[in-house]
Write a protein that holds these residues in place. Sequence first.
Motif, PDB file in Angstrom:
ATOM      1  N   ARG A  43       0.833  -1.201   0.000  1.00 47.58           N
ATOM      2  CA  ARG A  43       0.000   0.000   0.000  1.00 47.58           C
ATOM      3  C   ARG A  43       0.872   1.256   0.000  1.00 47.58           C
ATOM      4  O   ARG A  43       0.553   2.235  -0.662  1.00 47.58           O
ATOM      5  CB  ARG A  43      -0.948   0.000   1.192  1.00 47.58           C
ATOM      6  CG  ARG A  43      -2.189  -0.847   0.967  1.00 47.58           C
ATOM      7  CD  ARG A  43      -3.271  -0.563   1.997  1.00 47.58           C
ATOM      8  NE  ARG A  43      -2.835  -0.760   3.361  1.00 47.58           N
ATOM      9  CZ  ARG A  43      -2.844  -1.930   4.011  1.00 47.58           C
ATOM     10  NH1 ARG A  43      -3.282  -3.007   3.404  1.00 47.58           N
ATOM     11  NH2 ARG A  43      -2.433  -2.015   5.254  1.00 47.58           N
ATOM     12  N   SER A  44       1.964   1.228   0.760  1.00 42.49           N
ATOM     13  CA  SER A  44       2.785   2.433   0.876  1.00 42.49           C
ATOM     14  C   SER A  44       3.435   2.812  -0.448  1.00 42.49           C
ATOM     15  O   SER A  44       3.471   3.982  -0.805  1.00 42.49           O
ATOM     16  CB  SER A  44       3.852   2.263   1.959  1.00 42.49           C
ATOM     17  OG  SER A  44       4.860   1.373   1.534  1.00 42.49           O
ATOM     18  N   HIS A  45       3.950   1.862  -1.198  1.00 38.09           N
ATOM     19  CA  HIS A  45       4.562   2.243  -2.470  1.00 38.09           C
ATOM     20  C   HIS A  45       3.515   2.454  -3.553  1.00 38.09           C
ATOM     21  O   HIS A  45       3.758   3.199  -4.506  1.00 38.09           O
ATOM     22  CB  HIS A  45       5.657   1.260  -2.912  1.00 38.09           C
ATOM     23  CG  HIS A  45       5.184  -0.084  -3.329  1.00 38.09           C
ATOM     24  ND1 HIS A  45       4.556  -0.317  -4.529  1.00 38.09           N
ATOM     25  CD2 HIS A  45       5.252  -1.273  -2.710  1.00 38.09           C
ATOM     26  CE1 HIS A  45       4.265  -1.593  -4.625  1.00 38.09           C
ATOM     27  NE2 HIS A  45       4.674  -2.198  -3.529  1.00 38.09           N
ATOM     28  N   ASP A  47       0.988   4.202  -3.135  1.00 34.00           N
ATOM     29  CA  ASP A  47       0.617   5.609  -2.961  1.00 34.00           C
ATOM     30  C   ASP A  47       1.613   6.560  -3.634  1.00 34.00           C
ATOM     31  O   ASP A  47       1.416   7.769  -3.596  1.00 34.00           O
ATOM     32  CB  ASP A  47       0.523   5.958  -1.473  1.00 34.00           C
ATOM     33  CG  ASP A  47      -0.656   5.289  -0.793  1.00 34.00           C
ATOM     34  OD1 ASP A  47      -1.587   4.848  -1.503  1.00 34.00           O
ATOM     35  OD2 ASP A  47      -0.650   5.198   0.448  1.00 34.00           O
ATOM     36  N   ARG A  48       2.665   6.000  -4.231  1.00 31.64           N
ATOM     37  CA  ARG A  48       3.682   6.764  -4.954  1.00 31.64           C
ATOM     38  C   ARG A  48       4.233   7.935  -4.133  1.00 31.64           C
ATOM     39  O   ARG A  48       4.013   9.105  -4.459  1.00 31.64           O
ATOM     40  CB  ARG A  48       3.139   7.289  -6.277  1.00 31.64           C
ATOM     41  CG  ARG A  48       2.646   6.228  -7.240  1.00 31.64           C
ATOM     42  CD  ARG A  48       3.711   5.401  -7.806  1.00 31.64           C
ATOM     43  NE  ARG A  48       4.633   6.235  -8.584  1.00 31.64           N
ATOM     44  CZ  ARG A  48       5.663   5.757  -9.208  1.00 31.64           C
ATOM     45  NH1 ARG A  48       5.917   4.488  -9.171  1.00 31.64           N
ATOM     46  NH2 ARG A  48       6.467   6.555  -9.885  1.00 31.64           N
ATOM     47  N   PRO A  49       4.976   7.632  -3.068  1.00 29.45           N
ATOM     48  CA  PRO A  49       5.570   8.729  -2.302  1.00 29.45           C
ATOM     49  C   PRO A  49       6.472   9.584  -3.182  1.00 29.45           C
ATOM     50  O   PRO A  49       7.045   9.090  -4.161  1.00 29.45           O
ATOM     51  CB  PRO A  49       6.373   8.021  -1.207  1.00 29.45           C
ATOM     52  CG  PRO A  49       6.495   6.605  -1.622  1.00 29.45           C
ATOM     53  CD  PRO A  49       5.378   6.321  -2.581  1.00 29.45           C
ATOM     54  N   TRP A  82      10.811   9.682   3.147  1.00 25.41           N
ATOM     55  CA  TRP A  82       9.815   8.614   3.189  1.00 25.41           C
ATOM     56  C   TRP A  82      10.098   7.639   4.332  1.00 25.41           C
ATOM     57  O   TRP A  82       9.176   7.240   5.040  1.00 25.41           O
ATOM     58  CB  TRP A  82       9.756   7.871   1.858  1.00 25.41           C
ATOM     59  CG  TRP A  82       8.718   6.808   1.877  1.00 25.41           C
ATOM     60  CD1 TRP A  82       7.362   6.985   1.784  1.00 25.41           C
ATOM     61  CD2 TRP A  82       8.928   5.407   2.050  1.00 25.41           C
ATOM     62  NE1 TRP A  82       6.723   5.777   1.871  1.00 25.41           N
ATOM     63  CE2 TRP A  82       7.662   4.790   2.046  1.00 25.41           C
ATOM     64  CE3 TRP A  82      10.054   4.625   2.206  1.00 25.41           C
ATOM     65  CZ2 TRP A  82       7.497   3.431   2.188  1.00 25.41           C
ATOM     66  CZ3 TRP A  82       9.893   3.253   2.341  1.00 25.41           C
ATOM     67  CH2 TRP A  82       8.626   2.671   2.338  1.00 25.41           C
TER      68      TRP A  82
END
Length: 183
Positions: A43-45, A47-49, A82
């Motif tokens: 989920r975290s990647h 979201d394209r930080p 990040w």
Amino acid sequence: MRVNRVTADLSEYPDLVVILLGMRVHRPRGILRLIGVGPKLYRSHADRPDGLLSHEDVVWSLFPPHWGARQYWRDLDSLERWTRSEPHRIWWREFLKNSGGTGFWHEAYFARGGIDSVYDDMAPVAGLTRFAPTVPARGRLFSTRQRVRGAAPEVASVVTESSYYEQQATDTQRPDELPGRTV
């Protein structure tokens, strides 16, 4: 038939960082840690930080389970921001308290030169430690920016060196012993 041979033009990415990551299961309970962290990381990647150019999942081995990723970051600053933000900061702090039957490692390669690596509870050895000697990640070797650039991180570390090693000494060692685990 001729091979279609191309290369990547990285001229727009002078500060590119390529990072390889892995989590290896050491004990049966480590499966739960690996499975528990996996969906959160996905989920975290997704979201394209800011600064993450690309993420690819990697299975290093099935037995023992050893999963990870290859990521391309615009620069070290965005990668550090990040790693010090939620939810990554929470996972990392929890892992450093208790690896949960797993080991974790990363190796980072910098377009401007330099290689960084850290291995937490990674026995048997992996990556660069297969041929290079290991040293404790202390002092100037505690953080990526210090190891690669010789400068303190611009964003505060998730855990300070003193608190990490003090907590380790309290949890696992007599006060007169130094812990052998690195950050």
